[in-house]
Design a protein around this motif. Structure first.
Motif, PDB file in Angstrom:
ATOM      1  N   PHE A 166     -12.037  84.174  94.193  1.00 29.56           N
ATOM      2  CA  PHE A 166     -11.614  83.192  95.185  1.00 29.56           C
ATOM      3  C   PHE A 166     -12.587  83.301  96.253  1.00 29.56           C
ATOM      4  O   PHE A 166     -13.364  84.110  96.615  1.00 29.56           O
ATOM      5  CB  PHE A 166     -10.475  83.495  95.913  1.00 29.56           C
ATOM      6  CG  PHE A 166      -8.997  83.386  95.101  1.00 29.56           C
ATOM      7  CD1 PHE A 166      -9.162  83.306  93.839  1.00 29.56           C
ATOM      8  CD2 PHE A 166      -7.820  83.603  95.669  1.00 29.56           C
ATOM      9  CE1 PHE A 166      -7.932  83.231  93.030  1.00 29.56           C
ATOM     10  CE2 PHE A 166      -6.665  83.512  95.033  1.00 29.56           C
ATOM     11  CZ  PHE A 166      -6.910  83.228  93.817  1.00 29.56           C
ATOM     12  N   THR A 167     -13.039  81.989  96.563  1.00 30.77           N
ATOM     13  CA  THR A 167     -14.282  81.709  97.596  1.00 30.77           C
ATOM     14  C   THR A 167     -13.577  80.782  98.931  1.00 30.77           C
ATOM     15  O   THR A 167     -13.101  79.795  98.370  1.00 30.77           O
ATOM     16  CB  THR A 167     -15.187  81.027  96.939  1.00 30.77           C
ATOM     17  OG1 THR A 167     -15.966  81.914  95.904  1.00 30.77           O
ATOM     18  CG2 THR A 167     -16.463  81.018  98.120  1.00 30.77           C
ATOM     19  N   VAL A 168     -13.730  81.373  99.928  1.00 29.35           N
ATOM     20  CA  VAL A 168     -13.429  80.253 101.081  1.00 29.35           C
ATOM     21  C   VAL A 168     -14.756  79.657 101.539  1.00 29.35           C
ATOM     22  O   VAL A 168     -15.868  80.321 101.963  1.00 29.35           O
ATOM     23  CB  VAL A 168     -13.031  81.203 102.261  1.00 29.35           C
ATOM     24  CG1 VAL A 168     -12.473  80.260 103.723  1.00 29.35           C
ATOM     25  CG2 VAL A 168     -11.739  81.923 101.789  1.00 29.35           C
ATOM     26  N   SER A 169     -14.565  78.420 102.014  1.00 36.10           N
ATOM     27  CA  SER A 169     -15.886  77.693 102.722  1.00 36.10           C
ATOM     28  C   SER A 169     -15.266  76.478 103.667  1.00 36.10           C
ATOM     29  O   SER A 169     -13.920  76.566 103.928  1.00 36.10           O
ATOM     30  CB  SER A 169     -16.535  76.851 101.428  1.00 36.10           C
ATOM     31  OG  SER A 169     -15.756  76.059 100.768  1.00 36.10           O
ATOM     32  N   ARG A 170     -16.122  76.109 104.509  1.00 39.16           N
ATOM     33  CA  ARG A 170     -15.592  75.011 105.392  1.00 39.16           C
ATOM     34  C   ARG A 170     -16.477  73.952 105.535  1.00 39.16           C
ATOM     35  O   ARG A 170     -17.907  73.983 105.324  1.00 39.16           O
ATOM     36  CB  ARG A 170     -15.222  75.688 106.804  1.00 39.16           C
ATOM     37  CG  ARG A 170     -16.796  76.334 107.442  1.00 39.16           C
ATOM     38  CD  ARG A 170     -16.574  76.990 108.617  1.00 39.16           C
ATOM     39  NE  ARG A 170     -15.409  76.559 109.545  1.00 39.16           N
ATOM     40  CZ  ARG A 170     -14.342  77.113 110.169  1.00 39.16           C
ATOM     41  NH1 ARG A 170     -14.433  78.469 110.221  1.00 39.16           N
ATOM     42  NH2 ARG A 170     -13.419  76.678 110.947  1.00 39.16           N
ATOM     43  N   ASP A 171     -16.129  72.873 105.935  1.00 45.66           N
ATOM     44  CA  ASP A 171     -16.670  71.545 106.253  1.00 45.66           C
ATOM     45  C   ASP A 171     -16.540  71.290 107.609  1.00 45.66           C
ATOM     46  O   ASP A 171     -15.524  70.747 107.936  1.00 45.66           O
ATOM     47  CB  ASP A 171     -16.206  70.350 105.243  1.00 45.66           C
ATOM     48  CG  ASP A 171     -17.194  69.170 105.579  1.00 45.66           C
ATOM     49  OD1 ASP A 171     -17.787  68.934 106.520  1.00 45.66           O
ATOM     50  OD2 ASP A 171     -17.264  68.436 104.564  1.00 45.66           O
ATOM     51  N   ASN A 172     -17.357  71.621 108.589  1.00 44.15           N
ATOM     52  CA  ASN A 172     -17.211  71.292 110.005  1.00 44.15           C
ATOM     53  C   ASN A 172     -17.010  69.761 110.503  1.00 44.15           C
ATOM     54  O   ASN A 172     -16.172  69.450 111.099  1.00 44.15           O
ATOM     55  CB  ASN A 172     -18.248  71.949 110.740  1.00 44.15           C
ATOM     56  CG  ASN A 172     -18.433  73.263 110.793  1.00 44.15           C
ATOM     57  OD1 ASN A 172     -17.380  74.179 110.559  1.00 44.15           O
ATOM     58  ND2 ASN A 172     -19.407  74.092 110.974  1.00 44.15           N
ATOM     59  N   THR A 173     -17.747  68.976 109.616  1.00 41.21           N
ATOM     60  CA  THR A 173     -17.570  67.471 109.826  1.00 41.21           C
ATOM     61  C   THR A 173     -16.025  67.036 109.518  1.00 41.21           C
ATOM     62  O   THR A 173     -15.646  66.248 110.502  1.00 41.21           O
ATOM     63  CB  THR A 173     -18.515  66.833 109.138  1.00 41.21           C
ATOM     64  OG1 THR A 173     -19.830  67.244 109.081  1.00 41.21           O
ATOM     65  CG2 THR A 173     -18.415  65.321 109.165  1.00 41.21           C
ATOM     66  N   LYS A 174     -15.406  67.570 108.743  1.00 38.00           N
ATOM     67  CA  LYS A 174     -13.968  67.117 108.358  1.00 38.00           C
ATOM     68  C   LYS A 174     -13.062  68.241 109.263  1.00 38.00           C
ATOM     69  O   LYS A 174     -12.112  67.976 108.802  1.00 38.00           O
ATOM     70  CB  LYS A 174     -13.826  67.122 106.766  1.00 38.00           C
ATOM     71  CG  LYS A 174     -14.795  66.233 106.289  1.00 38.00           C
ATOM     72  CD  LYS A 174     -14.595  66.387 104.460  1.00 38.00           C
ATOM     73  CE  LYS A 174     -15.523  65.303 103.896  1.00 38.00           C
ATOM     74  NZ  LYS A 174     -15.250  65.445 102.450  1.00 38.00           N
ATOM     75  N   ASN A 175     -13.511  69.012 109.796  1.00 32.97           N
ATOM     76  CA  ASN A 175     -12.642  70.224 110.333  1.00 32.97           C
ATOM     77  C   ASN A 175     -11.609  70.619 109.030  1.00 32.97           C
ATOM     78  O   ASN A 175     -10.306  70.820 109.203  1.00 32.97           O
ATOM     79  CB  ASN A 175     -11.667  69.517 111.417  1.00 32.97           C
ATOM     80  CG  ASN A 175     -12.510  69.289 112.689  1.00 32.97           C
ATOM     81  OD1 ASN A 175     -13.470  70.216 112.954  1.00 32.97           O
ATOM     82  ND2 ASN A 175     -12.368  68.160 113.395  1.00 32.97           N
TER      83      ASN A 175
END
Length: 126
Positions: free
Chosen positions: A68-77
Motif C-alpha cells: 500500500f502507498t499513500v500519496s497526496r495532491d495538494n491542488t485537489k486537497n
C-alpha cells in the motif's frame, strides 16, 4: 468544519489493486496528518498508513508495507491510498481521518485523529 469523503472502494480478486481517495474540504490547519484505517465486521478499527502534511513522509503498518502507498495532491486537497497485491484479509470498511501532528510525524493510532470520513467498502474475494 473539516469534512472528509472517501471513495473508490469495491470488489476485487486476490492479487488485484484498488485506489482509494480521501477528499478534504473546509478549514484545516497546516500541522496535520491524514491517516487510513480499516475495520472488518465484528472487529476493532485498525491503522493502515498515514501521511504527514509537513514533508509527505508516510508510516505504513507492517501488514501493508510494500503493498500500500499513500500519496497526496495538494491542488485537489485529496489523499490517495494505492493498494496492490490485495489479500482477503484486507477486506473491510476503509476510513480516512485527519489529526494534528507531533514533531511533524504521523501515526496510525485511532485516538490521535479527530475528523473522520464516512468509510468506503473494500472486499477482496475470488
Amino acid at each position: 468544519q473539516l469534512q472528509l469523503v472517501e471513495s473508490g472502494g469495491g470488489l476485487v480478486q486476490p492479487g488485484g489493486s484498488l485506489t482509494l481517495s480521501c477528499a478534504a474540504s473546509g478549514f484545516i490547519s497546516d500541522n496535520y496528518g491524514i491517516g487510513w484505517f480499516r475495520q472488518a465486521p465484528g472487529k476493532e478499527r485498525e491503522g493502515v498508513s498515514c501521511i504527514s502534511n509537513k514533508d509527505e513522509s508516510t508510516n505504513p503498518v507492517a501488514s501493508v508495507k510494500g503493498r500500500f502507498t499513500v500519496s497526496r495532491d495538494n491542488t485537489k486537497n485529496t489523499v490517495y491510498l494505492q493498494m496492490n497485491n490485495l489479500k482477503p484479509e484486507d477486506t473491510g470498511v476503509y476510513y480516512c481521518a485527519a489529526g494534528e501532528l507531533v514533531f511533524g510525524i504521523c501515526a496510525t493510532y485511532v485516538d490521535e485523529y479527530a475528523y473522520w470520513g464516512q468509510g468506503t467498502q473494500v472486499t477482496v474475494s475470488s
